[in-house]
Scaffold this motif. Structure first.
Motif, PDB file in Angstrom:
ATOM      1  N   UNK A 299       9.527 -10.763 -39.415  1.00 29.87           N
ATOM      2  CA  UNK A 299      10.209 -10.289 -40.620  1.00 29.87           C
ATOM      3  C   UNK A 299       9.554  -8.910 -40.990  1.00 29.87           C
ATOM      4  N   UNK A 300       8.510  -8.533 -40.589  1.00 36.17           N
ATOM      5  CA  UNK A 300       8.269  -7.223 -41.211  1.00 36.17           C
ATOM      6  C   UNK A 300       8.792  -5.985 -40.626  1.00 36.17           C
ATOM      7  N   UNK A 301       9.582  -5.279 -41.425  1.00 36.56           N
ATOM      8  CA  UNK A 301      10.367  -4.108 -40.841  1.00 36.56           C
ATOM      9  C   UNK A 301       9.452  -3.014 -40.465  1.00 36.56           C
ATOM     10  N   UNK A 302       8.260  -2.932 -41.168  1.00 31.59           N
ATOM     11  CA  UNK A 302       7.255  -1.907 -40.554  1.00 31.59           C
ATOM     12  C   UNK A 302       7.072  -2.030 -39.197  1.00 31.59           C
ATOM     13  N   UNK A 303       7.135  -3.225 -38.448  1.00 32.07           N
ATOM     14  CA  UNK A 303       6.921  -3.221 -36.933  1.00 32.07           C
ATOM     15  C   UNK A 303       8.086  -2.873 -36.332  1.00 32.07           C
ATOM     16  N   UNK A 304       7.722  -1.572 -35.832  1.00 27.46           N
ATOM     17  CA  UNK A 304       8.837  -0.814 -35.031  1.00 27.46           C
ATOM     18  C   UNK A 304       9.337  -1.470 -33.679  1.00 27.46           C
ATOM     19  N   UNK A 305       8.116  -1.826 -33.068  1.00 28.38           N
ATOM     20  CA  UNK A 305       8.135  -2.268 -31.557  1.00 28.38           C
ATOM     21  C   UNK A 305       7.026  -3.261 -31.129  1.00 28.38           C
ATOM     22  N   UNK A 306       7.199  -4.262 -30.386  1.00 30.89           N
ATOM     23  CA  UNK A 306       6.268  -5.135 -29.891  1.00 30.89           C
ATOM     24  C   UNK A 306       5.974  -4.673 -28.645  1.00 30.89           C
ATOM     25  N   UNK A 307       4.953  -4.559 -28.156  1.00 27.28           N
ATOM     26  CA  UNK A 307       4.417  -4.312 -26.463  1.00 27.28           C
ATOM     27  C   UNK A 307       3.736  -5.571 -26.062  1.00 27.28           C
ATOM     28  N   UNK A 308       4.480  -6.183 -24.969  1.00 28.72           N
ATOM     29  CA  UNK A 308       4.092  -7.380 -24.512  1.00 28.72           C
ATOM     30  C   UNK A 308       3.556  -7.368 -22.853  1.00 28.72           C
ATOM     31  N   UNK A 309       3.133  -8.231 -22.339  1.00 27.91           N
ATOM     32  CA  UNK A 309       2.401  -7.983 -20.967  1.00 27.91           C
ATOM     33  C   UNK A 309       3.578  -8.533 -19.722  1.00 27.91           C
ATOM     34  N   UNK A 310       3.774  -9.953 -19.724  1.00 27.69           N
ATOM     35  CA  UNK A 310       4.454 -10.476 -18.731  1.00 27.69           C
ATOM     36  C   UNK A 310       5.654 -11.230 -19.023  1.00 27.69           C
TER      37      UNK A 310
END
Lengths: 379, 461
Positions: B187-198
């Protein structure tokens, strides 16, 4: 030419008929089968029965009245040419390979093509193609669910003939297996998939069944069940003791629709043969009849909506077909629309007990809800 | 986040200012302040009144800190005259307490409502294991090289003790009397992208996101069904690319062999890898069946009646990683006598299979294979090529960072928002160290084929 007063029927059903002039150009419905063998004849007979017309094997053209004609062709290679003839308003085909010609670049795409018993999943790409029977994807899903219900987490194998129809079913079953893994379902474990022939078959004379290999592999891998995707001869080679087969190599066999129906003396305990839905009734022993019947019934409904014209508009006819529905009550093999082929996969499963008595059950696999198979009852 | 003491200090300062302002009669009423934040651009708006001769914005600097208590700067003010709004662009990491005061000839109004905001535009990097260090380093380096950290920071999540902690990160924590609340990444609009592994991470994250979703980037996921996952960018080439390469290599072997070439497929189904391996197998089947059905239609007999060489699959067998299963497969292989075997599955399980079947010619899927274990065998291994395979993960991480940096660079300060970043990411094609990357790119990388040479793995194709 047999002339049938279908116009009367249309008047009764409320269709508005202006006139039926002999000067009117015919709107042809061409029924194309690969041959004139009994299964193809069942298609001809069923189609005409669905239209309220009696079939006569010596007649190849039927005047429905009101400018509509049904033409029977027993050479699939004519399909592309027929689609290019402007007076042809719809084509009815039987097998996957012949219906696939409707997808060919050269085939006209502005007319309705009705596939009666073709099951190849690749046919779904045809936007002008109405499929009446469930595709191999739905069949593979139904077979996988049946295996899953019967053997739980035990191991199973696939034996297949390396040719188009069987590879399509094989692919469908792997897709289902993958989907369940993906969902985290602990279902049956695939142990192996083995081709029945040494090489891709070029023709029947070059087939070499690797019976001993297949049998040896199944025994070594200790599998509970086999899903067999292929044809009757290959299945007999595997399981018919009179020609060297051995059904006891595994406890359970699940077989695709190309083998359906298995004659009682060739059946054995633990065998389940999937067939396209075979409704109750004695109109025909071939399930092809019932799908063709629904094709005829569906076409009549489209004709009623389309009405009379001396200037056939195929595109309009196709558009009307896309908005036409044959209800459960009207159809013999389940509700039909352009969207229903894989919404409900309806199959008849032929089961054998230890005394080789045959039982059948109708199953409806509702792919749309992924809820598994629901036995409709045992006949 | 903002404890009671801090809030009290700010309130006391503002009350003192207000007390000094109350010496005049009939001052204007307190204005109502409204803040609008778009990216790094902040706008203050208020209800304009006719009896006001000017407005003054009061503020105290309260920047973002990763650790430690919130620090408040001294109270300051800006005279705004009679304008009805005020807009400014700030730096990422800036935070402020703000209030508004109106005034006229009769004095100052009471203070408006006091608002607080903090600009913390960030990319959350979920790479928790020690294996992920190289990926993390690559991402950080790209951001540093391109100066992106000035506008958007990286929040590296490199550990969590248990799943509950991860859940709190994603879903947030409700404020209690004892503890400040915290917005979750979802819900945090400051989080623009999330990088994950697999694959597993990518699925878990994307399945939780809602309408205003951040871009999700997966570093190493290859499962083909992720390709059409909404808002998910895959940085590694999908299994369809690998399967095409495997089949192409095998077909070449068959053509060189100049006879009928038989091969078996071994499908690894040990838990943890089975989705990857079945997906890769599915893609392999697509190639195999396409060729086999074409041959069925067109035939493969030349004018002299000779059968042309062709790679024919003689069976698929699953392998659960156990020695017992490896032995069974060995006996089946002896009976079938294939010319080669393809292995799709976990590289860590392959050694068990290989030890029981050392004489087969193997073509194996991408993974970590110790040279010493296989140096005497005839192994062809697929390797996700980067031109610099020693630094594959660092380079892959650099491409993740580089891609994100390029997207961020194209966005103005007021457009650093989730929706605009995702929209822009879908348009961009990025030439990375490990291949071309982007939503519209069909093959975002390639595979090379290695064999065990005299001293190590050698590239042969």
């Amino acid at each position: 030419m047999v002339k049938i007063p279908i116009i009367l029927k249309m008047l009764v059903t409320g269709a508005f008929i202006v006139c039926a002039s002999s000067a009117m150009a015919a709107n042809k419905i061409v029924c194309i089968t690969p041959d004139d063998k009994p299964k193809s004849q069942a298609i001809h007979e069923g189609l005409l029965a669905g239209m309220g017309v009696k079939y006569d094997s010596s007649v190849s053209s039927y005047d429905l009245g009101n400018g509509y004609v049904v033409e029977i062709q027993t050479d699939s290679s004519t399909l592309i040419a027929k689609t290019q003839q402007k007076e042809v308003i719809a084509v009815v085909c039987r097998t996957s390979s012949s219906c696939a010609l409707a997808l060919d670049e050269a085939a006209a795409k502005d007319l309705l093509v009705v596939a009666t018993t073709a099951t190849s999943s690749s046919l779904k790409v045809g936007s002008n193609l109405l499929r009446l029977s469930p595709s191999n994807i739905a069949q593979a899903r139904a077979i996988y669910q049946e295996i899953s219900t019967d053997i739980g987490k035990q191991r199973f194998a696939m034996v297949y003939e390396p040719e188009t129809y069987a590879l399509d079913l094989y692919n469908g079953l792997i897709a289902e297996y993958f989907f369940e893994l993906f969902l985290g379902v602990n279902g049956p474990i695939l142990a192996a998939a083995i081709p029945l022939h040494e090489y891709i078959n070029l023709d029947d004379t070059q087939k070499s069944v690797r019976l001993s290999h297949v049998k040896s592999v199944l025994q070594q891998l200790d599998v509970e069940a086999v899903a067999y995707f292929g044809f009757s001869d290959g299945f007999a080679a595997l399981t018919d003791t009179r020609v060297g087969g051995d059904p006891t190599v595994v406890n359970r066999w699940y077989v695709g629709d190309a083998v359906y129906p298995v004659e009682p003396d060739k059946g054995f305990a633990g065998l389940k043969v999937f067939g396209l839905y075979q409704p109750k009734g004695d109109e025909s022993v071939y399930n092809q009849y019932y799908y063709a019947y629904d094709a005829g019934k569906f076409l009549i409904k489209v004709i009623e909506n389309y009405g009379v014209t001396d200037n056939p508009e195929r595109a309009k006819f196709l558009e009307i077909a896309k908005n036409t529905e044959l209800s459960d009550d009207e159809a013999k093999t389940g509700r039909k629309t352009f969207e229903t082929a894989d919404e409900f996969g309806i199959f008849t499963v032929q089961m054998f007990d230890i005394e080789r008595n045959v039982q059948s059950k109708a199953v409806i696999f509702n792919a749309a809800h992924a809820g598994g198979m629901t036995p409709e009852g045992t006949e | 986040m903002i404890n009671g003491t801090v809030k009290m200090r700010v309130s006391i300062s503002l009350l003192m200012w207000m007390a000094l302002s109350l010496v005049y009669a009939l001052p204007p009423e307190a204005p109502v302040l409204r803040l609008e934040i778009k990216g790094l651009q902040v706008s203050a708006k208020w209800n304009y009144a006719d009896d006001v001769s000017g407005y003054r914005l009061l503020y105290a600097y309260a920047p973002h800190h990763n650790d430690g208590p919130l620090k408040i700067g001294p109270l300051q003010s800006i005279e705004l005259g009679t304008q009805a709004s005020f807009t400014t662009t700030l730096r990422n990491g800036d935070g402020f307490y703000v209030a508004l005061q109106a005034y006229n000839a009769d004095g100052n109004s009471p203070l408006s409502n006091i608002e607080h905001f903090m600009l913390d535009k960030k990319i959350v990097v979920l790479l928790p294991t020690t294996d992920d260090v190289a990926l993390q380093e690559g991402i950080k380096k790209a951001f540093a090289d391109k100066g992106t950290e000035q506008r958007v920071r990286l929040e590296i999540v490199d550990s969590w003790r248990e799943n509950d902690e991860l859940k709190k990160m994603f879903y947030g924590v409700r404020q209690t009397d004892e503890e400040a609340g915290r917005r979750g990444y979802i819900d945090d609009p400051n989080v623009l992208a999330i990088v994950t592994r697999n694959t597993g991470n990518a699925l878990a994250v994307t399945s939780q996101l809602r309408d205003d979703r951040p871009l999700v980037v997966s570093c190493t996921a290859t499962t083909t069904l992720l390709k059409n996952r909404r808002g998910l960018l895959l940085m590694a080439p999908s299994n369809s690319v690998q399967a095409d390469r495997m089949y192409q290599h095998l077909s070449l072997e068959a053509a060189n062999d100049e006879r009928m070439f038989k091969y078996a497929v071994i499908l690894g189904n040990d838990p943890g890898i089975v989705i990857y391996s079945v997906d890769l197998y599915n893609e392999l089947l697509r190639n195999i069946f396409l060729v086999e059905t074409t041959i069925q239609v067109k035939g493969r007999v030349d004018n002299d009646g000779n059968v042309q060489p062709f790679a024919q699959m003689v069976g698929t067998f699953t392998f659960d990683g156990t020695e017992a299963q490896a032995e069974k497969i060995a006996s089946v292989m002896e009976a079938l006598a294939p010319d080669a075997a393809i292995y799709v599955g976990s590289s860590s399980s392959f050694k068990t299979l290989y030890d029981k079947n050392p004489n087969l010619k193997w073509v194996v899927s991408d993974g970590s294979y110790k040279y010493e274990d296989f140096k005497d065998g005839e192994i062809r291994r697929l390797n996700f090529g980067s031109g610099d395979s020693q630094n594959l993960y660092q380079n892959l991480g650099y491409d993740v960072g580089g891609f994100l940096a390029e997207v961020i660079d194209t966005l103005g300060d007021s457009r650093l928002e989730r929706s605009t970043l995702l929209e822009k990411a879908k348009e961009i094609t990025y030439e990375g160290k490990t291949g071309t990357k982007g939503f519209a790119v069909e093959k975002n990388g390639w595979y090379e084929i290695l064999k065990a040479g005299d001293e190590g793995w050698e590239k042969i194709d």
